[in-house]
Design a protein around this motif. Structure first.
Motif, PDB file in Angstrom:
ATOM      1  N   UNK A  20      13.656 -66.877 -44.801  1.00 31.22           N
ATOM      2  CA  UNK A  20      12.379 -66.226 -44.501  1.00 31.22           C
ATOM      3  C   UNK A  20      12.268 -64.852 -45.157  1.00 31.22           C
ATOM      4  N   UNK A  21      13.357 -64.087 -45.139  1.00 29.66           N
ATOM      5  CA  UNK A  21      13.344 -62.774 -45.788  1.00 29.66           C
ATOM      6  C   UNK A  21      13.192 -62.936 -47.300  1.00 29.66           C
ATOM      7  N   UNK A  22      13.895 -63.913 -47.863  1.00 32.48           N
ATOM      8  CA  UNK A  22      13.811 -64.169 -49.306  1.00 32.48           C
ATOM      9  C   UNK A  22      12.395 -64.563 -49.709  1.00 32.48           C
ATOM     10  N   UNK A  23      11.800 -65.471 -48.960  1.00 33.23           N
ATOM     11  CA  UNK A  23      10.437 -65.908 -49.285  1.00 33.23           C
ATOM     12  C   UNK A  23       9.441 -64.760 -49.151  1.00 33.23           C
ATOM     13  N   UNK A  39       9.331 -71.237 -56.640  1.00 37.50           N
ATOM     14  CA  UNK A  39      10.723 -71.659 -56.819  1.00 37.50           C
ATOM     15  C   UNK A  39      11.518 -71.454 -55.530  1.00 37.50           C
ATOM     16  N   UNK A  40      11.261 -70.351 -54.855  1.00 30.78           N
ATOM     17  CA  UNK A  40      11.946 -70.067 -53.598  1.00 30.78           C
ATOM     18  C   UNK A  40      11.682 -71.120 -52.541  1.00 30.78           C
ATOM     19  N   UNK A  41      10.473 -71.653 -52.534  1.00 29.94           N
ATOM     20  CA  UNK A  41      10.138 -72.706 -51.570  1.00 29.94           C
ATOM     21  C   UNK A  41      10.974 -73.964 -51.779  1.00 29.94           C
ATOM     22  N   UNK A  42      11.463 -74.159 -52.989  1.00 30.01           N
ATOM     23  CA  UNK A  42      12.241 -75.362 -53.315  1.00 30.01           C
ATOM     24  C   UNK A  42      13.717 -75.241 -52.943  1.00 30.01           C
ATOM     25  N   UNK A  43      14.185 -74.050 -52.645  1.00 25.96           N
ATOM     26  CA  UNK A  43      15.584 -73.877 -52.268  1.00 25.96           C
ATOM     27  C   UNK A  43      15.841 -74.631 -50.966  1.00 25.96           C
ATOM     28  N   UNK A  44      16.977 -75.259 -50.894  1.00 30.55           N
ATOM     29  CA  UNK A  44      17.312 -76.074 -49.725  1.00 30.55           C
ATOM     30  C   UNK A  44      18.152 -75.285 -48.720  1.00 30.55           C
ATOM     31  N   UNK A  49      22.831 -71.779 -47.282  1.00 33.55           N
ATOM     32  CA  UNK A  49      24.132 -71.755 -46.613  1.00 33.55           C
ATOM     33  C   UNK A  49      25.257 -71.449 -47.608  1.00 33.55           C
ATOM     34  N   UNK A  50      25.194 -72.059 -48.782  1.00 38.08           N
ATOM     35  CA  UNK A  50      26.223 -71.844 -49.802  1.00 38.08           C
ATOM     36  C   UNK A  50      26.235 -70.390 -50.258  1.00 38.08           C
TER      37      UNK A  50
END
Length: 156
Positions: A20-23, A39-44, A49-50
């Motif tokens: 949420x902070x990243x988006x 692109x950020x929306x596509x991160x899983x 976690x990784x």
């Protein structure tokens, strides 16, 4: 600012807060990051976690967060390049502080914390960062920590 600022590392279980902070950062200040909001929306979940797991290990990737009133309000990250010829170079990236608390010293605390983390890696002897040339406050902050402008990239 009267609220206490904490600088922490984030456990993987808090990946959604990190997302949420990243988006929010990508949506509000896309010019300052290498990825777009789309692109950020596509991160899983697994990617978030990784990232957090890697930063907790602290070998060649670091990330710290600012917390005010139990809310994530800022972050900064750094990583080293892969490969023998460049593993001595750390790159500071992804500084973001929510607008409502800017000017309260959070950026300095995040910089102090990320530099401390980087210095735990004895291989690192050089630290790079890039900043948007329109971000005068950010440039002043980095200069305060001893960084110097060595080049200006006209287009990326």
């Amino acid at each position: 600012m009267t609220s206490k600022i904490e600088i922490i590392k984030l456990d993987q279980d808090r990946w959604l807060e990190f997302k949420n902070l990243t988006l929010r950062a990508l949506k509000e200040e896309d010019y300052a990051f290498g990825a777009s909001y789309e692109e950020g929306l596509k991160y899983t979940e697994q990617q978030y976690r990784k990232d957090l797991e890697s930063s907790l290990e602290g070998k060649n990737h670091w990330r710290v967060f600012a917390v005010v009133d139990k809310n994530l309000t800022g972050t900064i990250a750094a990583y080293t390049e892969k490969g023998q010829k460049v593993e001595h170079i750390a790159n500071i990236v992804n500084m973001y502080i929510v607008p409502e608390i800017r000017g309260g010293g959070v950026a300095s605390l995040l910089m102090e914390a990320i530099l401390k983390e980087i210095k735990l890696n004895p291989k690192v002897i050089k630290i790079n960062l890039r900043v948007n040339t329109n971000s005068e406050k950010a440039i002043k902050l980095y200069e305060k920590f001893g960084f110097k402008i060595i080049a200006k990239l006209e287009k990326e």
